[in-house]
Structure formats: structure tokens, C-alpha cells
Design a protein around this motif. Structure first.
Motif: not given
Length: 238
Positions: A71-90
Motif C-alpha cells: 500500500a505504501e508503494v502502490a501509487d509510485e509503482l502504478l504511476g511508473y507502469l501506467a500506459g506501458a507495454d508490460i512484458v512478463i514471463h508467465n
């Protein structure tokens, strides 16, 4: 195009039974070049870790006790990820855990944040059907150096995934990273811009040209005058 290579480590295998995220690692790439603008979090999962999971990533309950909660890092993480193509293995595994964390906070699910989710495990299965397609297996097959991977680590694995992705998608031998005057990061060692090298062109000598022509003549004779390069030359001259 902005892409984020993401990996997580967890307390166990099932978010539905209460397992939580203990580490998140993200590597940013823009237009197929690493930027060095990465994110890394160790997280207090607010529960004990499974002994087998700890053997995999080495993150003990004591080590994680003073780390921030999701909960303490959620805003920072989601702001960083927003709109990007997220590439994940599995991707199903990691997205399932992230969605469970977001649900606890009353947030929207992951697909509303990411511009797109790309699963490299699905890509690899299409390219190498019937073969092992774990991240380690792909590193071996695609000649990505993972000898320093003694334990799973989210940031390390995200960096390896970036190398694997480049080779899966275009056959490029390495990533190109631009750090300008910024601080060095471990990901700088993942890449080198080969365009800075000027390769000399060595012209053959007269003797070498004569030896080459003699070899071609022997091959032409052995084939009964049916060598393709001779016929192509005759057609071009006609």
C-alpha cells in the motif's frame, strides 16, 4: 514504444490463499533501448513466507520485516507502469498477485493500468513448441548469460527477461543502453552499442582471387557446367 519488463517474488504460489508479493523489479525500455530508469521494491508481505519460496528467492521474514507494505508503494509503482507495454514471463502468475494486492486496496485491476501485457512464456511456447521455456531455459537457448543467477531476484530476472525478449523478437545480440551522465546501474552491463566499432574491409590479393576462381572452375567442372553462379552470370550478360 515504452516497455516495462516486470518480475515479482512472492511468499508462495497462490494469491487466493493469502500469499503476497515480497519483491517487485521493473526494467524500462524505450524504442528497444534500456533507459536505466528502473524500479525495485522489497515489500513486507504482512505474513510469513513459505519455506520453499524462501529457498528460491532467499528473502526471509526477518529481512522483510522493516520493508514498506504494498500500500505504501502502490501509487509510485502504478504511476511508473501506467500506459506501458508490460512484458512478463508467465504473466498470469505475476498479474494474479498484483491484482490481489490491488483488490485489497480497492484499486482497479492491472489491465486498466497497463497499456498492454505481453507474456514471453506464450511467445516462447509458440516459437519452441515441446521444449522447456522457463527463463533459465531461454537464457541457455538464446545465449543470455545468467551464470550470476544463483537465487531468483525480481530486478535481476527482469533484466534477463529484457535480453531474452530482444532475442525472441528480432535476433538482436544485445541491448543498447544510454545513461548519459547519470549514475551507473547493474543493467549497464547488459548491453553494449556495437555501432561504435568500425570494422576494416580487407580486400583479397591477386593470388587469393586466382585461387578462388580456380576453385569455382573445379566446382563448375564437377557439376557438368550446371553451377548456378555461372548460369546467372551468363543470363546477366545476355
Amino acid at each position: 514504444m515504452r516497455q516495462i519488463f516486470l518480475d515479482t517474488e512472492t511468499t508462495g504460489l497462490n494469491p487466493e490463499s493469502g500469499d503476497r508479493i515480497v519483491e517487485i523489479g521493473c526494467i524500462e525500455m524505450v524504442s528497444r533501448r534500456l533507459t536505466g530508469v528502473d524500479k525495485h521494491f522489497y515489500l513486507n508481505p504482512e505474513r510469513k513466507g513459505d519455506a520453499e519460496a524462501i529457498k528460491v528467492h532467499g528473502l526471509t521474514d526477518d529481512f522483510l520485516a522493516d520493508k514498506p507494505k504494498f500500500a505504501e508503494v502502490a501509487d509510485e509503482l502504478l504511476g511508473y507502469l501506467a500506459g506501458a507495454d508490460i512484458v512478463i514471463h508467465n504473466a498470469g502468475f505475476d498479474v494474479g498477485f498484483i491484482n490481489a494486492e490491488l483488490k485489497r486496496l480497492g484499486r482497479e485491476p492491472f489491465h486498466t493500468i497497463a497499456g498492454k501485457v505481453t507474456d514471453t512464456l506464450a511467445m516462447a511456447r509458440d516459437m519452441f513448441p515441446g521444449k522447456a521455456n522457463s527463463l533459465d531455459a531461454l537464457c541457455r537457448r538464446l545465449e543470455v548469460d545468467n551464470t550470476h543467477r544463483t537465487l531468483h531476484g525480481a530486478l535481476l530476472d527482469a533484466g534477463l527477461l529484457a535480453e531474452v525478449y530482444i532475442r525472441l523478437t528480432r535476433g538482436q545480440d544485445s541491448l543498447v543502453i544510454h545513461h548519459d551522465d547519470g549514475p551507473s546501474t547493474p543493467q549497464a552491463e547488459l548491453a553494449r552499442d556495437l555501432s561504435i566499432f568500425v570494422l576494416p574491409v580487407i580486400e583479397p590479393s591477386d593470388d587469393e582471387l586466382a585461387a578462388h576462381e580456380a576453385l569455382l572452375a573445379d566446382l563448375d567442372k564437377a557439376s557438368g557446367g550446371k553451377t548456378i553462379w555461372r548460369r546467372t552470370a551468363e543470363i546477366a550478360m545476355a
